[in-house]
Design a protein around this motif. Structure first.
Motif, PDB file in Angstrom:
ATOM      1  N   TYR A 127       0.836  -1.211   0.000  1.00 35.80           N
ATOM      2  CA  TYR A 127       0.000   0.000   0.000  1.00 35.80           C
ATOM      3  C   TYR A 127       0.867   1.255   0.000  1.00 35.80           C
ATOM      4  O   TYR A 127       0.626   2.202  -0.750  1.00 35.80           O
ATOM      5  CB  TYR A 127      -0.917  -0.009   1.227  1.00 35.80           C
ATOM      6  N   VAL A 128       1.912   1.248   0.840  1.00 34.68           N
ATOM      7  CA  VAL A 128       2.806   2.401   0.935  1.00 34.68           C
ATOM      8  C   VAL A 128       3.570   2.592  -0.374  1.00 34.68           C
ATOM      9  O   VAL A 128       3.658   3.705  -0.904  1.00 34.68           O
ATOM     10  CB  VAL A 128       3.774   2.220   2.123  1.00 34.68           C
ATOM     11  N   ASP A 129       4.129   1.503  -0.916  1.00 38.09           N
ATOM     12  CA  ASP A 129       4.913   1.609  -2.146  1.00 38.09           C
ATOM     13  C   ASP A 129       4.071   2.015  -3.352  1.00 38.09           C
ATOM     14  O   ASP A 129       4.591   2.553  -4.333  1.00 38.09           O
ATOM     15  CB  ASP A 129       5.615   0.280  -2.438  1.00 38.09           C
ATOM     16  N   LEU A 130       2.767   1.754  -3.297  1.00 34.08           N
ATOM     17  CA  LEU A 130       1.883   2.097  -4.415  1.00 34.08           C
ATOM     18  C   LEU A 130       1.290   3.503  -4.312  1.00 34.08           C
ATOM     19  O   LEU A 130       0.521   3.917  -5.182  1.00 34.08           O
ATOM     20  CB  LEU A 130       0.741   1.082  -4.513  1.00 34.08           C
ATOM     21  N   ASN A 131       1.642   4.247  -3.274  1.00 39.78           N
ATOM     22  CA  ASN A 131       1.065   5.578  -3.086  1.00 39.78           C
ATOM     23  C   ASN A 131       1.202   6.495  -4.302  1.00 39.78           C
ATOM     24  O   ASN A 131       0.225   7.119  -4.716  1.00 39.78           O
ATOM     25  CB  ASN A 131       1.660   6.240  -1.841  1.00 39.78           C
ATOM     26  N   PRO A 132       2.388   6.607  -4.914  1.00 41.09           N
ATOM     27  CA  PRO A 132       2.491   7.489  -6.091  1.00 41.09           C
ATOM     28  C   PRO A 132       1.648   7.002  -7.270  1.00 41.09           C
ATOM     29  O   PRO A 132       1.100   7.824  -8.017  1.00 41.09           O
ATOM     30  CB  PRO A 132       3.993   7.446  -6.429  1.00 41.09           C
ATOM     31  N   VAL A 133       1.534   5.689  -7.439  1.00 39.02           N
ATOM     32  CA  VAL A 133       0.699   5.153  -8.519  1.00 39.02           C
ATOM     33  C   VAL A 133      -0.760   5.467  -8.252  1.00 39.02           C
ATOM     34  O   VAL A 133      -1.499   5.913  -9.140  1.00 39.02           O
ATOM     35  CB  VAL A 133       0.911   3.625  -8.672  1.00 39.02           C
ATOM     36  N   ARG A 134      -1.215   5.239  -7.033  1.00 37.64           N
ATOM     37  CA  ARG A 134      -2.604   5.507  -6.675  1.00 37.64           C
ATOM     38  C   ARG A 134      -2.937   6.999  -6.769  1.00 37.64           C
ATOM     39  O   ARG A 134      -4.077   7.364  -7.077  1.00 37.64           O
ATOM     40  CB  ARG A 134      -2.886   5.001  -5.252  1.00 37.64           C
ATOM     41  N   ALA A 135      -1.940   7.841  -6.503  1.00 32.65           N
ATOM     42  CA  ALA A 135      -2.166   9.296  -6.597  1.00 32.65           C
ATOM     43  C   ALA A 135      -2.039   9.794  -8.033  1.00 32.65           C
ATOM     44  O   ALA A 135      -2.204  10.987  -8.290  1.00 32.65           O
ATOM     45  CB  ALA A 135      -1.178  10.033  -5.705  1.00 32.65           C
ATOM     46  N   ASN A 136      -1.731   8.866  -8.940  1.00 28.60           N
ATOM     47  CA  ASN A 136      -1.635   9.181 -10.373  1.00 28.60           C
ATOM     48  C   ASN A 136      -0.467  10.115 -10.689  1.00 28.60           C
ATOM     49  O   ASN A 136      -0.533  10.905 -11.631  1.00 28.60           O
ATOM     50  CB  ASN A 136      -2.935   9.790 -10.894  1.00 28.60           C
ATOM     51  N   ILE A 137       0.599  10.020  -9.903  1.00 26.30           N
ATOM     52  CA  ILE A 137       1.797  10.807 -10.195  1.00 26.30           C
ATOM     53  C   ILE A 137       2.937   9.912 -10.678  1.00 26.30           C
ATOM     54  O   ILE A 137       4.043  10.396 -10.945  1.00 26.30           O
ATOM     55  CB  ILE A 137       2.250  11.631  -8.966  1.00 26.30           C
ATOM     56  N   ALA A 138       2.686   8.606 -10.763  1.00 32.38           N
ATOM     57  CA  ALA A 138       3.632   7.648 -11.330  1.00 32.38           C
ATOM     58  C   ALA A 138       2.828   6.555 -12.020  1.00 32.38           C
ATOM     59  O   ALA A 138       1.714   6.239 -11.593  1.00 32.38           O
ATOM     60  CB  ALA A 138       4.534   7.059 -10.257  1.00 32.38           C
ATOM     61  N   THR A 139       3.391   5.988 -13.079  1.00 29.50           N
ATOM     62  CA  THR A 139       2.648   4.963 -13.830  1.00 29.50           C
ATOM     63  C   THR A 139       2.954   3.555 -13.356  1.00 29.50           C
ATOM     64  O   THR A 139       2.111   2.662 -13.476  1.00 29.50           O
ATOM     65  CB  THR A 139       2.975   5.059 -15.333  1.00 29.50           C
ATOM     66  N   THR A 140       4.150   3.337 -12.819  1.00 25.84           N
ATOM     67  CA  THR A 140       4.551   2.009 -12.356  1.00 25.84           C
ATOM     68  C   THR A 140       5.371   2.134 -11.072  1.00 25.84           C
ATOM     69  O   THR A 140       5.923   3.212 -10.785  1.00 25.84           O
ATOM     70  CB  THR A 140       5.406   1.279 -13.421  1.00 25.84           C
ATOM     71  N   PRO A 141       5.498   1.060 -10.307  1.00 22.22           N
ATOM     72  CA  PRO A 141       6.302   1.119  -9.086  1.00 22.22           C
ATOM     73  C   PRO A 141       7.759   1.484  -9.348  1.00 22.22           C
ATOM     74  O   PRO A 141       8.368   2.206  -8.556  1.00 22.22           O
ATOM     75  CB  PRO A 141       6.178  -0.304  -8.518  1.00 22.22           C
ATOM     76  N   GLU A 142       8.328   0.983 -10.461  1.00 26.54           N
ATOM     77  CA  GLU A 142       9.753   1.230 -10.703  1.00 26.54           C
ATOM     78  C   GLU A 142      10.061   2.680 -11.057  1.00 26.54           C
ATOM     79  O   GLU A 142      11.221   3.105 -10.985  1.00 26.54           O
ATOM     80  CB  GLU A 142      10.309   0.292 -11.785  1.00 26.54           C
ATOM     81  N   ASN A 143       9.065   3.475 -11.461  1.00 23.99           N
ATOM     82  CA  ASN A 143       9.337   4.908 -11.668  1.00 23.99           C
ATOM     83  C   ASN A 143       8.672   5.770 -10.605  1.00 23.99           C
ATOM     84  O   ASN A 143       8.500   6.976 -10.796  1.00 23.99           O
ATOM     85  CB  ASN A 143       8.951   5.362 -13.091  1.00 23.99           C
ATOM     86  N   SER A 144       8.311   5.159  -9.487  1.00 27.65           N
ATOM     87  CA  SER A 144       7.760   5.897  -8.341  1.00 27.65           C
ATOM     88  C   SER A 144       8.911   6.389  -7.476  1.00 27.65           C
ATOM     89  O   SER A 144       9.392   5.683  -6.583  1.00 27.65           O
ATOM     90  CB  SER A 144       6.834   5.002  -7.517  1.00 27.65           C
ATOM     91  N   ARG A 145       9.390   7.572  -7.756  1.00 33.03           N
ATOM     92  CA  ARG A 145      10.526   8.105  -7.004  1.00 33.03           C
ATOM     93  C   ARG A 145      10.153   8.359  -5.546  1.00 33.03           C
ATOM     94  O   ARG A 145       8.999   8.529  -5.209  1.00 33.03           O
ATOM     95  CB  ARG A 145      11.024   9.393  -7.644  1.00 33.03           C
ATOM     96  N   TYR A 146      11.167   8.353  -4.692  1.00 34.54           N
ATOM     97  CA  TYR A 146      11.005   8.620  -3.255  1.00 34.54           C
ATOM     98  C   TYR A 146      10.154   7.550  -2.573  1.00 34.54           C
ATOM     99  O   TYR A 146       9.384   7.839  -1.659  1.00 34.54           O
ATOM    100  CB  TYR A 146      10.425  10.015  -3.010  1.00 34.54           C
ATOM    101  N   THR A 147      10.275   6.316  -3.031  1.00 36.95           N
ATOM    102  CA  THR A 147       9.618   5.182  -2.376  1.00 36.95           C
ATOM    103  C   THR A 147      10.652   4.100  -2.119  1.00 36.95           C
ATOM    104  O   THR A 147      11.710   4.053  -2.766  1.00 36.95           O
ATOM    105  CB  THR A 147       8.491   4.583  -3.240  1.00 36.95           C
TER     106      THR A 147
END
Length: 270
Positions: A127-147
């Motif tokens: 849930y924590v690692d998916l925060n940027p994806v869920r907020a629609n500021i990243a498309t995938t986990p591997e490009n979710s910076r600051y996680t």
């Protein structure tokens, strides 16, 4: 400095998520000097604890005071409230300095939940690692910076460990109860699967047209399994992908380095 391990984190624009493992046993194993040294890395301590660490001569009464003080510090060093207090203060000071302002930074005290079993832990981490994806500021986990998941993936690509994070099974050579009990590839698949689920209350999700995360990262399960079970046998002086192994051979003037053929496994697994 704290006897608290970070399992997962996500730094968002206006809040932070952290999943923590409290290592009380580790803190209780520290001797007097270790406790004071750890505490003094973030706080000044008292005049007596400073004198003790400098090796100055103390009376029996003073030594007893230092011992009693150290026990207070020991308990604080595995206390989540003290951990969050220092973390929040550091962030607030940095943000206020950047914005050239003063005053209260955080809206309120942090909120916490106890994770009582492994499934709760892994679900919360995902849930924590998916925060940027869920907020629609990243498309995938591997490009979710600051996680934490981004940090783990980057470290995996460089064939190194994320020393600030509690490792998954197979991420390091440790064999203790502090390792997360699943492998990193399994966790990546869990995050990828959870991220594809469309939720009405969240704007973002992982597009179903994307390949599975292990395929996107070029990880082959058999290669990863071989590496994590036979690492010491596969490599000798050094370990890395084929290119870095050949550079190591050249820089150290060695005629041969055992494991260059096996380095292809790391190339395919990262």
């Amino acid at each position: 400095m704290y006897s608290i391990n970070i399992c997962a984190y996500a730094v968002m624009s206006n809040h932070v998520h952290v999943v923590l493992h409290v290592d009380k046993q580790g803190a209780n194993s520290w001797n007097l000097e270790q406790v004071l040294t750890q505490w003094h890395r973030i706080h000044k301590g008292t005049l007596l604890t400073q004198r003790y660490l400098k090796g100055e001569r103390l009376s029996e009464a003073e030594l007893q005071t230092v011992t009693d003080t150290a026990e207070v510090y020991r308990q604080r060093l595995y206390d989540i409230s003290w951990f969050m207090r220092n973390l929040n203060e550091f962030i607030a000071r940095a943000a206020n300095k950047e914005d050239e302002c003063t005053g209260r930074f955080w809206e309120g005290r942090f909120k916490s939940q106890a994770l009582l079993n492994e499934s709760a832990l892994l679900s919360c981490m995902a849930y924590v690692d998916l925060n940027p994806v869920r907020a629609n500021i990243a498309t995938t986990p591997e490009n979710s910076r600051y996680t934490s998941i981004h940090s783990r993936i980057q470290a995996m690509k460089c064939n190194s460990n994320t020393s600030e994070l509690l490792p998954f099974t197979g991420e390091c050579e440790q064999h203790d109860s502090k390792l997360l009990s699943v492998g990193l590839p399994d966790y990546l698949e869990l995050v990828d699967t959870m991220g594809r689920i469309i939720r009405d209350d969240k704007p973002g999700y992982i597009n179903s047209n994307y390949a599975p995360i292990l395929s996107r990262l070029g990880i082959k399960q058999m290669h990863w399994q071989t590496l994590t079970t036979s690492f010491e046998k596969l490599f000798s002086y050094a370990a890395g992908c084929e290119v870095t192994m050949r550079k190591f051979k050249q820089n150290t003037n060695r005629q041969r380095v055992r494991g260059i053929k096996n380095a292809k496994l790391l190339s395919h697994a990262s």
